[in-house]
Design an enzyme around this catalytic site. Sequence first.
Site, PDB file in Angstrom:
ATOM      1  CB  SER A 162     105.035  51.481 -69.804  1.00  0.00           C
ATOM      2  OG  SER A 162     105.871  51.908 -68.757  1.00  0.00           O
ATOM      3  CB  THR A 222     111.004  47.491 -66.661  1.00  0.00           C
ATOM      4  OG1 THR A 222     110.842  47.544 -65.249  1.00  0.00           O
ATOM      5  CG2 THR A 222     110.212  46.318 -67.232  1.00  0.00           C
ATOM      6  CE  LYS A 257     114.425  50.442 -65.235  1.00  0.00           C
ATOM      7  NZ  LYS A 257     113.978  51.449 -64.262  1.00  0.00           N
ATOM      8  CG  ASP A 278     114.396  55.174 -64.416  1.00  0.00           C
ATOM      9  OD1 ASP A 278     113.244  55.289 -64.864  1.00  0.00           O
ATOM     10  OD2 ASP A 278     115.016  54.089 -64.402  1.00  0.00           O
ATOM     11  N   GLY A 290     118.847  51.860 -50.822  1.00  0.00           N
ATOM     12  CA  GLY A 290     119.193  51.007 -51.950  1.00  0.00           C
ATOM     13  C   GLY A 290     120.435  51.531 -52.653  1.00  0.00           C
ATOM     14  N   GLY A 341     120.099  49.630 -59.463  1.00  0.00           N
ATOM     15  CA  GLY A 341     119.858  50.478 -60.632  1.00  0.00           C
ATOM     16  C   GLY A 341     118.968  51.680 -60.328  1.00  0.00           C
ATOM     17  CG  ASN A 373     122.426  48.766 -50.535  1.00  0.00           C
ATOM     18  OD1 ASN A 373     121.234  48.661 -50.823  1.00  0.00           O
ATOM     19  ND2 ASN A 373     123.350  47.954 -51.018  1.00  0.00           N
ATOM     20  NE  ARG A 374     119.863  42.886 -48.941  1.00  0.00           N
ATOM     21  CZ  ARG A 374     119.099  42.154 -49.721  1.00  0.00           C
ATOM     22  NH1 ARG A 374     118.008  41.577 -49.246  1.00  0.00           N
ATOM     23  NH2 ARG A 374     119.398  41.990 -50.997  1.00  0.00           N
TER      24      ARG A 374
HETATM   25  P1  ATR Z   1     116.721  47.868 -59.140  1.00  0.00           P
HETATM   26  O1  ATR Z   1     117.112  47.931 -60.576  1.00  0.00           O
HETATM   27  O2  ATR Z   1     115.232  47.757 -58.924  1.00  0.00           O
HETATM   28  O3  ATR Z   1     117.328  48.944 -58.324  1.00  0.00           O
HETATM   29  P2  ATR Z   1     118.702  46.029 -58.177  1.00  0.00           P
HETATM   30  O4  ATR Z   1     119.711  46.704 -59.013  1.00  0.00           O
HETATM   31  O5  ATR Z   1     118.657  44.550 -58.114  1.00  0.00           O
HETATM   32  O6  ATR Z   1     117.250  46.455 -58.597  1.00  0.00           O
HETATM   33  O7  ATR Z   1     118.850  46.628 -56.679  1.00  0.00           O
HETATM   34  C1  ATR Z   1     118.049  46.231 -55.628  1.00  0.00           C
HETATM   35  C2  ATR Z   1     118.410  47.066 -54.409  1.00  0.00           C
HETATM   36  O8  ATR Z   1     117.465  46.794 -53.378  1.00  0.00           O
HETATM   37  C3  ATR Z   1     119.758  46.741 -53.824  1.00  0.00           C
HETATM   38  O9  ATR Z   1     120.278  47.908 -53.242  1.00  0.00           O
HETATM   39  C4  ATR Z   1     119.421  45.704 -52.752  1.00  0.00           C
HETATM   40  O10 ATR Z   1     120.343  45.649 -51.684  1.00  0.00           O
HETATM   41  P3  ATR Z   1     121.689  44.765 -51.767  1.00  0.00           P
HETATM   42  O11 ATR Z   1     122.699  45.619 -52.476  1.00  0.00           O
HETATM   43  O12 ATR Z   1     122.039  44.475 -50.372  1.00  0.00           O
HETATM   44  O13 ATR Z   1     121.316  43.531 -52.558  1.00  0.00           O
HETATM   45  C5  ATR Z   1     118.133  46.242 -52.248  1.00  0.00           C
HETATM   46  N1  ATR Z   1     117.284  45.200 -51.666  1.00  0.00           N
HETATM   47  C6  ATR Z   1     116.708  44.155 -52.304  1.00  0.00           C
HETATM   48  N2  ATR Z   1     115.977  43.420 -51.438  1.00  0.00           N
HETATM   49  C7  ATR Z   1     116.112  44.013 -50.215  1.00  0.00           C
HETATM   50  C8  ATR Z   1     115.606  43.736 -48.917  1.00  0.00           C
HETATM   51  N3  ATR Z   1     114.802  42.690 -48.699  1.00  0.00           N
HETATM   52  N4  ATR Z   1     115.945  44.567 -47.916  1.00  0.00           N
HETATM   53  C9  ATR Z   1     116.744  45.623 -48.128  1.00  0.00           C
HETATM   54  N5  ATR Z   1     117.250  45.947 -49.344  1.00  0.00           N
HETATM   55  C10 ATR Z   1     116.938  45.158 -50.370  1.00  0.00           C
END
Ligand code: ATR
Length: 309
Positions: free
Chosen positions: A44, A89, A93, A129, A154, A157, A178-179
């Site tokens: 940025s 960032t 957020k 975003d 995912g 955020g 999502n995981r």
């Molecule tokens: P951001 O602001 O970058 O979105 P976040 O709010 O911490 O960061 O969200 C991270 C996302 O990536 C979540 O959806 C997370 O899945 P979980 O809800 O199961 O935690 C996902 N994520 C992070 N690491 C991951 C991995 N190794 N495999 C799959 N999904 C992952």
Amino acid sequence: MKKKRTTTERYTLADLENWREAARDAQPPIRLGVFGDPVSHSLSPQMQNAALKHCKIDVQYARFHIRANELRSALPVLAGLDFVGVNLTVPHKIAAVNHIDDIDESARRVGAVNTIKIDDGKLRGSNTDGRGFSRAIREEFSVDLRDMRVMVLGAGGAARAVAMQCAKESCERLVIVNRTFEKAKELATELQDFFTGPKVFGPVPRLQAVPWEEASIRFQIGNVDLIVNATPVGLNRADASPIPARLLAPHVMIYDTIYSDKRTPFVAAAIEAGARAANGLSMLLHQGALAFEIWFEREAPLDVMREAL
Ligand code: ATR
């Protein structure tokens, strides 16, 4: 001779608390920045400083290494300084929502703030975003979200901003993977009011939460046009692609919100599968241009910013 401080330098909370001294030699004066942890990789500053210079706005944009537990101290300090605003960032957020004076519709719906404008000592939060993502998709693939069936990987955020934008633009279909399946379901529930319209596509629902499992993902890929990675998977170049190449197909477009000047693992897998792919540099550009427009209420010099990236 005084050392001229440049924006490659990182400032800290301690610097903010002693700002007149810490930034004394900065020329032009620092009135913008990005708060993050880590923050040293952020592109940025180079993008925003190019825009500021081009527009002959005599301020500069710096990096601030602010840890998660420091945000609540850093923001009130900021309000007392003559800053124009900041970007937020990782990891700030979502937390920022609770530490600002005012939050606009874009940020409230997503539940996250990436841009703060300081107005009469008040911190006003927005989120660029989602709109940045939408413009990036149009630029990369010459299509509108409205015409697409989208799969978002995912539910954090970044994913919330992407999914909310798809919903607002009334995309044809939205699949959230999502995981932690529960979080995908929660996000889908939040968005269901956007998907009650007449668009119907045979046997597959318009809005669906799906577990992060090969069989489910394989089935869904046959029923989507765009797959967006909004997880941090791929931030490390050694990471595997969030979806392996063998599950991807040439008909899908791949967008990785992770940015890099090289191929991200997801983009590499897409290319291997014969699919069109782009990484998050275009989203970075457009969210930054929208932030610039919030701060200065004038059009951002998009080409200059793109060039700087
Ligand atoms: P951001 O602001 O970058 O979105 P976040 O709010 O911490 O960061 O969200 C991270 C996302 O990536 C979540 O959806 C997370 O899945 P979980 O809800 O199961 O935690 C996902 N994520 C992070 N690491 C991951 C991995 N190794 N495999 C799959 N999904 C992952």
